[in-house]
Design a protein around this motif. Structure first.
Motif, PDB file in Angstrom:
ATOM      1  N   GLY A  55     -13.487 -10.135   3.337  1.00 18.04           N
ATOM      2  CA  GLY A  55     -12.096 -10.501   3.564  1.00 18.04           C
ATOM      3  C   GLY A  55     -11.943 -11.376   4.792  1.00 18.04           C
ATOM      4  O   GLY A  55     -12.730 -11.294   5.742  1.00 18.04           O
ATOM      5  N   VAL A  56     -10.904 -12.224   4.791  1.00 23.83           N
ATOM      6  CA  VAL A  56     -10.629 -13.076   5.941  1.00 23.83           C
ATOM      7  C   VAL A  56      -9.125 -13.229   6.088  1.00 23.83           C
ATOM      8  O   VAL A  56      -8.395 -13.302   5.092  1.00 23.83           O
ATOM      9  CB  VAL A  56     -11.319 -14.457   5.803  1.00 23.83           C
ATOM     10  CG1 VAL A  56     -10.816 -15.218   4.593  1.00 23.83           C
ATOM     11  CG2 VAL A  56     -11.147 -15.286   7.071  1.00 23.83           C
ATOM     12  N   ALA A  57      -8.657 -13.229   7.322  1.00 26.98           N
ATOM     13  CA  ALA A  57      -7.235 -13.402   7.613  1.00 26.98           C
ATOM     14  C   ALA A  57      -7.087 -14.205   8.889  1.00 26.98           C
ATOM     15  O   ALA A  57      -7.897 -14.083   9.817  1.00 26.98           O
ATOM     16  CB  ALA A  57      -6.537 -12.047   7.762  1.00 26.98           C
ATOM     17  N   VAL A  88      -8.320  -7.858   4.367  1.00 27.24           N
ATOM     18  CA  VAL A  88      -7.782  -7.671   5.707  1.00 27.24           C
ATOM     19  C   VAL A  88      -6.519  -8.511   5.826  1.00 27.24           C
ATOM     20  O   VAL A  88      -6.407  -9.573   5.213  1.00 27.24           O
ATOM     21  CB  VAL A  88      -8.823  -8.061   6.788  1.00 27.24           C
ATOM     22  CG1 VAL A  88      -9.238  -9.520   6.666  1.00 27.24           C
ATOM     23  CG2 VAL A  88      -8.306  -7.763   8.193  1.00 27.24           C
ATOM     24  N   ALA A  89      -5.549  -8.024   6.584  1.00 33.39           N
ATOM     25  CA  ALA A  89      -4.290  -8.741   6.768  1.00 33.39           C
ATOM     26  C   ALA A  89      -3.766  -8.482   8.172  1.00 33.39           C
ATOM     27  O   ALA A  89      -4.075  -7.448   8.778  1.00 33.39           O
ATOM     28  CB  ALA A  89      -3.256  -8.303   5.729  1.00 33.39           C
ATOM     29  N   SER A 126      -6.421  -3.255  -4.537  1.00 36.15           N
ATOM     30  CA  SER A 126      -7.362  -4.384  -4.618  1.00 36.15           C
ATOM     31  C   SER A 126      -7.053  -5.465  -3.593  1.00 36.15           C
ATOM     32  O   SER A 126      -7.867  -6.374  -3.399  1.00 36.15           O
ATOM     33  CB  SER A 126      -7.326  -4.993  -6.023  1.00 36.15           C
ATOM     34  OG  SER A 126      -6.011  -5.421  -6.347  1.00 36.15           O
ATOM     35  N   ALA A 127      -5.896  -5.403  -2.955  1.00 33.65           N
ATOM     36  CA  ALA A 127      -5.519  -6.400  -1.948  1.00 33.65           C
ATOM     37  C   ALA A 127      -4.460  -5.789  -1.043  1.00 33.65           C
ATOM     38  O   ALA A 127      -3.741  -4.871  -1.439  1.00 33.65           O
ATOM     39  CB  ALA A 127      -4.982  -7.671  -2.608  1.00 33.65           C
ATOM     40  N   VAL A 128      -4.374  -6.316   0.179  1.00 34.75           N
ATOM     41  CA  VAL A 128      -3.394  -5.809   1.128  1.00 34.75           C
ATOM     42  C   VAL A 128      -2.794  -6.977   1.897  1.00 34.75           C
ATOM     43  O   VAL A 128      -3.475  -7.970   2.188  1.00 34.75           O
ATOM     44  CB  VAL A 128      -4.038  -4.787   2.097  1.00 34.75           C
ATOM     45  CG1 VAL A 128      -5.120  -5.442   2.949  1.00 34.75           C
ATOM     46  CG2 VAL A 128      -2.992  -4.117   2.982  1.00 34.75           C
ATOM     47  N   THR A 129      -1.502  -6.861   2.212  1.00 31.72           N
ATOM     48  CA  THR A 129      -0.830  -7.842   3.060  1.00 31.72           C
ATOM     49  C   THR A 129       0.353  -7.162   3.733  1.00 31.72           C
ATOM     50  O   THR A 129       0.643  -5.982   3.487  1.00 31.72           O
ATOM     51  CB  THR A 129      -0.375  -9.065   2.242  1.00 31.72           C
ATOM     52  OG1 THR A 129       0.042 -10.105   3.128  1.00 31.72           O
ATOM     53  CG2 THR A 129       0.787  -8.732   1.319  1.00 31.72           C
TER      54      THR A 129
END
Length: 386
Positions: free
Chosen positions: A211-213, A258-259, A314-317
């Motif tokens: 992940g990258v943010a 990651v967020a 499956s995803a976070v924000t």
């Protein structure tokens, strides 16, 4: 002819015991005493499942047949819930709906051919352009603001520094540089919007960058799924000069997404610990303060106690109000978990029209973009701020 016992149905005392948890002898309801099926077929209330389960591993043994199982594998006993409703039991209520006035999808872009098995989604904070990484010939696709026409594409599959072998995630920095995590050569690659590579972080720096943010101060956060770590990278991306790379956390379990909250600077990490045996994988969302103090966490088991079906994040924000938003591939759906200090709060946001959501992003106009890898497209929803 006398009416048979079978025709008369169960005696009131039998019916009463059917509607009670046999462990605590309390009547089932739609809240803490919600009836839950164990894999062996026995039924306990939700509170007893939580009390009997190991707080770390969620392992438990059925108190009746002693069969070992996991609390994560329990499910709502819908026949009993329905019976409670029909009998008008206090607090029985209806099962929570998956789609309470869900916002309609008013735009879709991409589609098969334009996007192939997409994995990552990001927005440029200055221009609003949409960046997607996928498995097509040109790995990085850039669309006009709001999901208009395709404006640029780059990142061919290959072994050169400017190539992208297997992209997992993407972010866009405040100075408009595209950052891609590449599982193919286990590196992080930074491009400008014309597709020129500016910086490559590889050579053993990461075991498996995932992940990258982007950070508000033009740094980036990178998760390493194999090393179980979270890294902060600061650089002059325009000049391709690395300033520093710092490991912020070294004891995560299979970190993926990651967020960063633009409101508070809080950091959310989506973990996917290795599953034991052949059972379904569990997921966990951890939220840290800007100084990396843990301020909230919730996992699949914890969410299952609030919702009648399994949730696999499956995803976070973060949204503009600082709420944690996750994509759920089991629903499939997009769910709001509330603010970290309020965990766990669960509110369905998008419950229709999704197949396999894998990435999320919010625009300045509060439009929610959902990357649906099964339909190879980006779906745009208008959501209400709170």
């Amino acid at each position: 002819m006398a009416e048979s016992a079978a025709a008369r149905g169960p005696a009131p005392s039998e019916l009463g015991s059917l509607l009670e948890c046999e462990v605590c002898c309390e009547r089932f309801d739609a809240g803490p005493r919600r009836p839950r099926n164990l894999p062996c077929g026995h039924v306990l209330c939700r509170d007893c499942v939580a009390s009997l389960a190991d707080p770390r591993s969620a392992a438990l043994s059925c108190p009746f047949c002693r069969r070992a199982c996991s609390a994560r594998d329990t499910s709502d006993c819908r026949p009993l819930r329905r019976l409670l409703e029909l009998l008008g039991a206090p607090g029985a209520g209806a099962l929570p709906a998956r789609a309470p006035a869900a916002p309609a999808c008013h735009r879709v872009f991409g589609g098969w051919g334009t996007l192939v098995n997409p994995t990552g989604l990001a927005l440029c904070p200055k221009t609003g352009r949409v960046v997607v990484v996928h498995d097509g010939r040109a790995r990085v696709q850039i669309f006009d603001a709001g999901g208009g026409a395709r404006a640029q594409q780059f990142g061919a599959k290959g072994d050169a520094a400017q190539d992208v072998r297997y992209p997992l995630d993407v972010a866009v920095t405040t100075d408009c540089h595209v950052v891609v995590t590449d599982a193919g050569d286990r590196s992080v690659k930074v491009f400008d919007f014309s597709g020129q590579v500016r910086l490559v972080l590889g050579g053993g720096q990461f075991s498996l960058p995932w992940g990258v943010a982007a950070m508000p101060q033009n740094g980036i956060l990178v998760t390493d799924a194999e090393a179980g770590s979270l890294h902060l990278v600061e650089a002059d991306f325009r000049e391709g000069v690395l300033w520093r790379s710092e490991r912020l956390h070294a004891h995560l379990s299979g970190p993926r997404g990651v967020a960063v909250s633009s409101l508070s600077g809080a950091i959310a990490v989506l973990e996917q610990p290795l599953s034991r045996g052949t059972g379904p994988c569990s997921t966990r969302v951890k939220v840290f303060s800007a100084s990396m103090q843990l301020i909230g966490q919730v996992d699949t088991f914890g969410l299952s106690l609030l919702f009648p079906s399994r949730i696999t994040a499956s995803a976070v924000t973060f949204d503009k109000q600082g709420n944690v938003i996750v994509a759920d591939t089991s629903g499939p759906a997009v769910l709001c978990l509330g603010k970290p200090e309020e965990f766990p709060v669960l509110k369905p946001m998008v419950t229709q029209g999704l197949a396999h959501p894998v990435a999320l992003a919010f625009t300045e106009e509060n439009l929610l973009l959902v990357l649906d890898t099964a339909s190879h497209s980006v779906k745009v929803y208008k959501v209400d701020g709170e």
